[in-house]
Design a protein around this motif. Structure first.
Motif, PDB file in Angstrom:
ATOM      1  N   TRP A 195       0.848  -1.195   0.000  1.00  0.00           N
ATOM      2  CA  TRP A 195       0.000   0.000   0.000  1.00  0.00           C
ATOM      3  C   TRP A 195       0.885   1.247   0.000  1.00  0.00           C
ATOM      4  N   TYR A 196       0.469   2.226  -0.821  1.00  0.00           N
ATOM      5  CA  TYR A 196       1.171   3.495  -0.917  1.00  0.00           C
ATOM      6  C   TYR A 196       0.170   4.636  -0.782  1.00  0.00           C
ATOM      7  N   LYS A 197       0.671   5.784  -0.317  1.00  0.00           N
ATOM      8  CA  LYS A 197      -0.108   7.023  -0.251  1.00  0.00           C
ATOM      9  C   LYS A 197       0.529   8.010  -1.230  1.00  0.00           C
ATOM     10  N   GLN A 198      -0.295   8.654  -2.055  1.00  0.00           N
ATOM     11  CA  GLN A 198       0.233   9.591  -3.045  1.00  0.00           C
ATOM     12  C   GLN A 198      -0.502  10.928  -2.930  1.00  0.00           C
ATOM     13  N   GLU A 199       0.304  11.983  -2.665  1.00  0.00           N
ATOM     14  CA  GLU A 199      -0.252  13.333  -2.524  1.00  0.00           C
ATOM     15  C   GLU A 199       0.373  14.253  -3.566  1.00  0.00           C
ATOM     16  N   LYS A 200      -0.137  14.233  -4.777  1.00  0.00           N
ATOM     17  CA  LYS A 200       0.316  15.114  -5.854  1.00  0.00           C
ATOM     18  C   LYS A 200       1.791  14.985  -6.174  1.00  0.00           C
ATOM     19  N   LYS A 201       2.413  13.954  -5.741  1.00  0.00           N
ATOM     20  CA  LYS A 201       3.812  13.709  -6.082  1.00  0.00           C
ATOM     21  C   LYS A 201       4.043  12.209  -6.083  1.00  0.00           C
ATOM     22  N   ALA A 202       5.243  11.790  -5.767  1.00  0.00           N
ATOM     23  CA  ALA A 202       5.543  10.359  -5.830  1.00  0.00           C
ATOM     24  C   ALA A 202       4.854   9.605  -4.684  1.00  0.00           C
ATOM     25  N   PRO A 203       4.503   8.351  -4.905  1.00  0.00           N
ATOM     26  CA  PRO A 203       3.908   7.539  -3.844  1.00  0.00           C
ATOM     27  C   PRO A 203       4.877   7.319  -2.681  1.00  0.00           C
ATOM     28  N   THR A 204       4.348   7.342  -1.475  1.00  0.00           N
ATOM     29  CA  THR A 204       5.150   7.024  -0.300  1.00  0.00           C
ATOM     30  C   THR A 204       4.663   5.708   0.284  1.00  0.00           C
ATOM     31  N   PHE A 205       5.595   4.888   0.702  1.00  0.00           N
ATOM     32  CA  PHE A 205       5.333   3.530   1.170  1.00  0.00           C
ATOM     33  C   PHE A 205       4.587   3.534   2.497  1.00  0.00           C
ATOM     34  N   LEU A 206       3.541   2.697   2.589  1.00  0.00           N
ATOM     35  CA  LEU A 206       2.812   2.534   3.849  1.00  0.00           C
ATOM     36  C   LEU A 206       3.075   1.159   4.453  1.00  0.00           C
ATOM     37  N   PHE A 207       2.645   0.114   3.750  1.00  0.00           N
ATOM     38  CA  PHE A 207       2.753  -1.237   4.290  1.00  0.00           C
ATOM     39  C   PHE A 207       3.138  -2.238   3.197  1.00  0.00           C
ATOM     40  N   MET A 208       3.783  -3.307   3.615  1.00  0.00           N
ATOM     41  CA  MET A 208       3.967  -4.476   2.766  1.00  0.00           C
ATOM     42  C   MET A 208       3.460  -5.690   3.527  1.00  0.00           C
ATOM     43  N   LEU A 209       2.602  -6.467   2.889  1.00  0.00           N
ATOM     44  CA  LEU A 209       2.000  -7.642   3.502  1.00  0.00           C
ATOM     45  C   LEU A 209       2.431  -8.873   2.721  1.00  0.00           C
ATOM     46  N   THR A 210       2.886  -9.886   3.418  1.00  0.00           N
ATOM     47  CA  THR A 210       3.308 -11.127   2.786  1.00  0.00           C
ATOM     48  C   THR A 210       2.663 -12.303   3.502  1.00  0.00           C
ATOM     49  N   SER A 211       2.987 -13.496   3.046  1.00  0.00           N
ATOM     50  CA  SER A 211       2.433 -14.696   3.682  1.00  0.00           C
ATOM     51  C   SER A 211       2.831 -14.785   5.144  1.00  0.00           C
ATOM     52  N   SER A 212       3.984 -14.221   5.474  1.00  0.00           N
ATOM     53  CA  SER A 212       4.457 -14.290   6.864  1.00  0.00           C
ATOM     54  C   SER A 212       4.105 -13.044   7.667  1.00  0.00           C
ATOM     55  N   GLY A 213       3.409 -12.116   7.026  1.00  0.00           N
ATOM     56  CA  GLY A 213       3.036 -10.888   7.738  1.00  0.00           C
ATOM     57  C   GLY A 213       1.767 -10.346   7.147  1.00  0.00           C
ATOM     58  N   ILE A 214       0.624 -10.915   7.566  1.00  0.00           N
ATOM     59  CA  ILE A 214      -0.631 -10.589   6.910  1.00  0.00           C
ATOM     60  C   ILE A 214      -1.370  -9.439   7.565  1.00  0.00           C
ATOM     61  N   GLU A 215      -0.828  -8.879   8.639  1.00  0.00           N
ATOM     62  CA  GLU A 215      -1.490  -7.762   9.300  1.00  0.00           C
ATOM     63  C   GLU A 215      -0.441  -6.764   9.751  1.00  0.00           C
ATOM     64  N   LYS A 216      -0.649  -5.494   9.394  1.00  0.00           N
ATOM     65  CA  LYS A 216       0.287  -4.455   9.789  1.00  0.00           C
ATOM     66  C   LYS A 216      -0.498  -3.267  10.350  1.00  0.00           C
ATOM     67  N   LYS A 217       0.138  -2.541  11.266  1.00  0.00           N
ATOM     68  CA  LYS A 217      -0.519  -1.388  11.869  1.00  0.00           C
ATOM     69  C   LYS A 217       0.501  -0.306  12.125  1.00  0.00           C
ATOM     70  N   SER A 218       0.108   0.941  11.850  1.00  0.00           N
ATOM     71  CA  SER A 218       0.968   2.070  12.143  1.00  0.00           C
ATOM     72  C   SER A 218       0.078   3.257  12.489  1.00  0.00           C
ATOM     73  N   GLY A 219       0.021   3.559  13.747  1.00  0.00           N
ATOM     74  CA  GLY A 219      -0.818   4.670  14.184  1.00  0.00           C
ATOM     75  C   GLY A 219      -2.281   4.409  13.876  1.00  0.00           C
ATOM     76  N   ILE A 278      -4.399   9.969  -2.708  1.00  0.00           N
ATOM     77  CA  ILE A 278      -4.724   8.765  -3.470  1.00  0.00           C
ATOM     78  C   ILE A 278      -4.011   7.611  -2.790  1.00  0.00           C
ATOM     79  N   TYR A 279      -4.727   6.541  -2.510  1.00  0.00           N
ATOM     80  CA  TYR A 279      -4.146   5.360  -1.884  1.00  0.00           C
ATOM     81  C   TYR A 279      -4.036   4.271  -2.951  1.00  0.00           C
ATOM     82  N   LEU A 280      -2.810   3.835  -3.166  1.00  0.00           N
ATOM     83  CA  LEU A 280      -2.517   2.856  -4.196  1.00  0.00           C
ATOM     84  C   LEU A 280      -2.221   1.499  -3.570  1.00  0.00           C
TER      85      LEU A 280
END
Lengths: 113, 110
Positions: free
Chosen positions: B35-59, B86-88
């Motif tokens: 998941w990425y967040k994009q505010e009129k410029k380049a996307p910024t990284f939010l989370f990466m989810l894999t088979s070994s990490g299916i749930e992530k939380k930040s704030g 924009i959330y990608l």
């Protein structure tokens, strides 16, 4: 914080002219990507490099687009000749590899008139 | 053909609301969902989810990967105007190339 550098930030060019974009990835990132993002769409991969080798350029319109990463560090994407439909944001990204998220540069916004 | 589909395409909420953004994927040799967040410029990284990490939380943001349903959700609680973006969502293949959805445009009004 390390950044992916891109230039120029904005470029306006006339149809049929040549245009080039430059990207310098984060030091140590072997994988470099060029994406194109048309307004209202998600980014689409144009080309992926691993060091100086092209891994995937299946979506690159090779009749007019070319990309190189000669020394496996910085990269150049060229369009010759530019067409109106090439107007978009061109994003460069780099990563260590699979288990790491991409870091994107600020992008180059191209307008073809 | 590999594809990532996001819904809704746009969303308008009031400050303080909780929102859920959806992402479904059909990606050959799937490795991870980002998941990425994009505010009129380049996307910024939010989370990466894999088979070994299916749930992530930040704030106030959290994300879950449902490997059975081939989908993911991004939750934002107590939304703020600064969450407008924009959330990608993107699926990563075995070759690490990302396949992006069209994005969800979130507008948070005060």
């Amino acid at each position: 914080e390390a950044e992916v550098a891109q230039s120029p930030r904005y470029k306006i060019t006339e149809k049929s002219q040549a245009v080039a974009f430059w990207c310098d990835p984060i030091s140590g990132h072997a994988t470099l990507y060029w994406y194109r993002q048309i307004l209202g769409q998600g980014p689409e991969l144009l080309v992926q490099f691993q060091d100086e080798s092209v891994v995937d350029d299946s979506q690159l319109p090779k009749d007019r687009f070319s990309a190189e990463r000669l020394k496996g560090v910085d990269s150049t994407l060229k369009i010759q000749p530019a067409e109106l439909g090439d107007s978009a944001m061109y994003l460069c990204a780099s990563s260590f590899g699979f288990n790491y998220g991409y870091t994107f540069g600020s992008g180059t916004r191209l307008t073809v008139v | 053909e590999d594809k990532v589909v996001q819904s809704p395409l746009s969303l308008v909420v009031h400050e303080g609301d909780t929102v859920t953004l959806n992402c479904s994927y059909e990606v050959t040799n799937f490795r991870s969902l980002l998941w990425y967040k994009q505010e009129k410029k380049a996307p910024t990284f939010l989370f990466m989810l894999t088979s070994s990490g299916i749930e992530k939380k930040s704030g106030r943001l959290s994300s879950i990967l449902d490997k059975k349903e081939l989908s993911s959700i991004l939750n934002i609680t107590a939304t703020q105007t600064g969450d407008s973006a924009i959330y990608l969502c993107a699926g990563a293949t075995a070759g690490t190339a990302l396949i992006f959805g069209k994005g969800t445009t979130l507008s948070v009004s005060s």
